[in-house]
Design a protein around this motif. Structure first.
Motif, short mmCIF file in Angstrom:
data_model
loop_
_atom_site.label_atom_id
_atom_site.label_comp_id
_atom_site.label_asym_id
_atom_site.label_seq_id
_atom_site.Cartn_x
_atom_site.Cartn_y
_atom_site.Cartn_z
N GLN A 54 0.87 -1.22 0.07
CA GLN A 54 -0.05 -0.05 -0.13
C GLN A 54 0.82 1.27 -0.06
OE1 GLN A 54 -2.57 0.64 3.67
NE2 GLN A 54 -3.80 1.57 2.18
N SER A 55 1.77 1.29 0.93
CA SER A 55 2.78 2.34 0.91
C SER A 55 3.55 2.77 -0.44
CB SER A 55 3.81 2.22 2.06
OG SER A 55 4.61 1.27 1.75
N LEU A 56 4.03 1.51 -1.09
CA LEU A 56 4.41 1.69 -2.27
C LEU A 56 3.59 1.61 -3.70
CD1 LEU A 56 7.60 -0.57 -1.48
CD2 LEU A 56 7.51 1.69 -1.60
N ASP A 57 2.23 1.83 -3.47
CA ASP A 57 1.35 2.02 -4.66
C ASP A 57 1.31 0.61 -5.34
OD1 ASP A 57 -0.71 3.29 -5.68
OD2 ASP A 57 0.77 4.21 -7.27
N GLN A 58 1.11 -0.31 -4.59
CA GLN A 58 1.42 -1.74 -5.39
C GLN A 58 -0.04 -2.69 -5.29
OE1 GLN A 58 4.77 -2.98 -7.27
NE2 GLN A 58 3.78 -0.89 -7.60
N PRO A 59 -0.94 -2.93 -5.98
CA PRO A 59 -1.99 -3.77 -5.72
C PRO A 59 -1.26 -5.19 -5.68
CG PRO A 59 -2.60 -2.32 -7.41
CD PRO A 59 -1.24 -1.96 -7.39
N ILE A 60 -1.66 -6.06 -5.01
CA ILE A 60 -1.36 -7.43 -5.01
C ILE A 60 -2.14 -8.50 -5.99
CG2 ILE A 60 -1.00 -9.43 -3.49
CD1 ILE A 60 -0.65 -7.23 -1.29
N ILE A 61 -1.58 -9.01 -6.80
CA ILE A 61 -2.21 -9.91 -7.76
C ILE A 61 -1.91 -11.38 -8.02
CG2 ILE A 61 -2.78 -9.94 -10.21
CD1 ILE A 61 -3.51 -7.23 -9.19
N LEU A 62 -3.09 -12.24 -7.48
CA LEU A 62 -2.98 -13.51 -7.53
C LEU A 62 -3.37 -14.23 -8.92
CD1 LEU A 62 -3.68 -14.40 -3.75
CD2 LEU A 62 -1.57 -13.74 -4.85
N TRP A 63 -4.04 -15.34 -8.88
CA TRP A 63 -4.81 -15.67 -9.98
C TRP A 63 -5.88 -16.80 -9.59
CZ3 TRP A 63 0.32 -16.64 -7.79
CH2 TRP A 63 0.30 -17.86 -7.29
N SER A 64 -6.57 -17.22 -10.68
CA SER A 64 -7.71 -18.03 -10.73
C SER A 64 -7.70 -18.99 -11.48
CB SER A 64 -8.98 -17.20 -11.10
OG SER A 64 -9.07 -16.60 -12.22
N ILE A 65 -6.73 -19.19 -12.29
CA ILE A 65 -6.22 -20.56 -13.35
C ILE A 65 -4.88 -20.53 -13.10
CG2 ILE A 65 -6.30 -21.62 -15.46
CD1 ILE A 65 -8.85 -20.25 -16.25
N SER A 105 -4.52 -4.39 -14.64
CA SER A 105 -5.12 -3.14 -14.43
C SER A 105 -6.15 -2.72 -15.46
CB SER A 105 -4.12 -1.95 -14.53
OG SER A 105 -3.07 -2.02 -13.62
N GLU A 106 -6.25 -3.02 -16.60
CA GLU A 106 -7.48 -2.75 -17.66
C GLU A 106 -8.83 -3.49 -16.99
OE1 GLU A 106 -5.33 -1.79 -21.91
OE2 GLU A 106 -5.74 -4.03 -21.38
N MET A 107 -8.71 -4.66 -16.66
CA MET A 107 -9.82 -5.55 -16.16
C MET A 107 -10.24 -4.78 -14.89
SD MET A 107 -10.12 -9.42 -15.30
CE MET A 107 -10.22 -10.01 -16.91
N GLY A 108 -9.31 -4.27 -13.83
CA GLY A 108 -9.77 -3.82 -12.80
C GLY A 108 -10.51 -2.59 -12.87
N GLY A 168 -2.10 -2.37 -2.04
CA GLY A 168 -2.24 -3.15 -0.99
C GLY A 168 -3.48 -4.03 -0.91
N GLU A 169 -4.48 -4.13 -1.81
CA GLU A 169 -5.25 -4.76 -1.75
C GLU A 169 -5.17 -6.22 -2.61
OE1 GLU A 169 -8.23 -5.00 -0.11
OE2 GLU A 169 -7.90 -3.19 0.83
#
Length: 398
Positions: free
Chosen positions: A257-268, A326-329, A339-340
């Motif tokens: 969050q402090s470094l402006d980074q969303p956290i991305i995992l995966w579904s497949i 990011s486009e999908m988000g 941070g999310e």
């Protein structure tokens, strides 16, 4: 092409009515009567009713608009025919379909911004002449998925993948290792190519260290050093981060969050690192893909890239837009939050995210305890030789 075909609708109707009476029954009272309402059935019959009866007749299958009882059908050679809806199944047996998008694909010319609907068999010809698939824009009302690639860049394989993405007007997100960004030969050119064709530059930390085992300062260094290296090459840092092994905790979220980074995992999880088989990876995706998926690949493996190159047009032909995370988000929930944690953008997930308040939103349900992406989501660790393996904090898997 839909507009062009629509323009010949009335002429086609006339052909049907006059030339196909043996196929499509037509019983039309030609005598005008302003005191009556002419209504139509799906099998081509028409009948006149008193205006007061019109609404009641609609409830038993009559229509007051002739266009409601006919439809256009296409064949894979591009030919079309207008038939009454009651006869659709008969023409389906002859190879016709009412699904226009199953026959045609949209292409656009980036130089002129011209768009066309062309036969799928002709798409490659247009691509060879500088056209791209799709319309060049993200349509929030159409299905979309994200192809994501970890552990690169590896110019020997990543370059082939970028070529396929560019040719098909598709984009992907690349989660790169900071120690490879500058040190691998050809890395700068590869990263700049990603940026030039609209792909997203992401971080997979500096050297694939499990972030949940680090203190705050070391954790920040893993993220910041990677961003600095990417920024030195592309003029921008990573916009998203994927933690190694999908492992995170509240400290990881706080630092991101402090470094402006969303956290991305995966579904497949394609399990490409394990199978190293292009056919298996291809099928792992096609057998389960749905709107909102985030798909995990590793572009350091030749079979993985081979599978992805096959998947790009296959997914597009199945109706999916290939976009960045990011486009999908942005399209699905109005943007990602630093941070999310985001695992997918399925309809059910989007509903939860959009219904929750910004102050209490917890998309992954995380707490102070350590989190991982799950038993089916395995993230491959690699160094420049692509050989090392690591273990998840919750499960020894790869």
């Amino acid at each position: 092409m839909k507009k062009v075909l629509g323009c010949v609708l009335l002429a086609a109707i006339l052909v049907i009515c006059l030339g196909m009476r043996g196929v499509v029954p037509v019983d039309v009272d030609q005598k005008a009567d302003d005191t009556k309402v002419t209504m139509y059935a799906e099998d081509g019959r028409s009948e006149q009713f008193d205006p007061s009866e019109a609404e009641a007749q609609k409830s038993v299958g009559w229509y007051d608009n002739f266009n409601d009882v006919i439809t256009t059908m296409w064949k894979d050679d591009g030919s079309s025919i207008v038939v009454f809806k009651a006869d659709v199944s008969k023409y389906e047996k002859d190879g016709y379909t009412t699904n226009h998008d199953s026959i045609f694909s949209k292409v656009f010319n980036p130089a002129t911004e011209e768009e066309k609907d062309v036969l799928k068999s002709e798409v490659q010809t247009y691509i060879d002449n500088g056209w791209k698939r799709g319309n060049g824009k993200v349509d929030p009302d159409k299905p979309m998925v994200c192809l994501t690639f970890d552990d690169g860049p590896n110019p020997a394989t990543t370059t082939k993948l970028l070529k396929a993405l560019e040719e098909n007007n598709a984009r992907a997100t690349f989660f790169m290792l900071g120690n490879l960004v500058k040190n691998v030969k050809g890395g700068s050119d590869t990263i700049n190519k990603m940026k030039d064709i609209g792909c997203e530059l992401g971080s997979h930390t500096y050297d694939h260290t499990q972030l949940t085992k680090l203190g705050t300062d070391a954790l920040k260094k893993q993220v910041q050093d990677t961003n600095d290296n990417i920024n030195d090459i592309a003029g921008q840092g990573a916009t998203v981060l994927r933690p190694p092994y999908g492992s995170y905790n509240d400290n990881v979220k706080s630092v991101c969050q402090s470094l402006d980074q969303p956290i991305i995992l995966w579904s497949i999880d394609t399990l490409d690192w394990k199978t190293k088989n292009a056919d298996t990876s291809f099928r792992n995706v096609m057998d389960q893909v749905k709107d909102g998926d985030i798909i995990l690949f590793h572009d350091i493996y030749e079979p993985s890239v081979e599978a992805a190159i096959r998947l790009i047009p296959a997914l597009q032909d199945a109706g999916y837009q290939l976009v960045t995370v990011s486009e999908m988000g942005e399209a699905k929930i109005g943007g990602l939050k630093p941070g999310e944690v985001y695992t997918d953008f399925w309809d059910s997930t989007v509903k939860k995210l959009t219904n929750s308040s910004s102050s209490s939103e917890k998309s992954s349900g995380s707490s102070d305890s350590e989190k991982s992406s799950g038993s089916s989501n395995n993230d491959k660790k690699s160094n420049s030789s692509n050989s090392d393996k690591g273990t998840s904090s919750s499960k020894s898997s790869d």
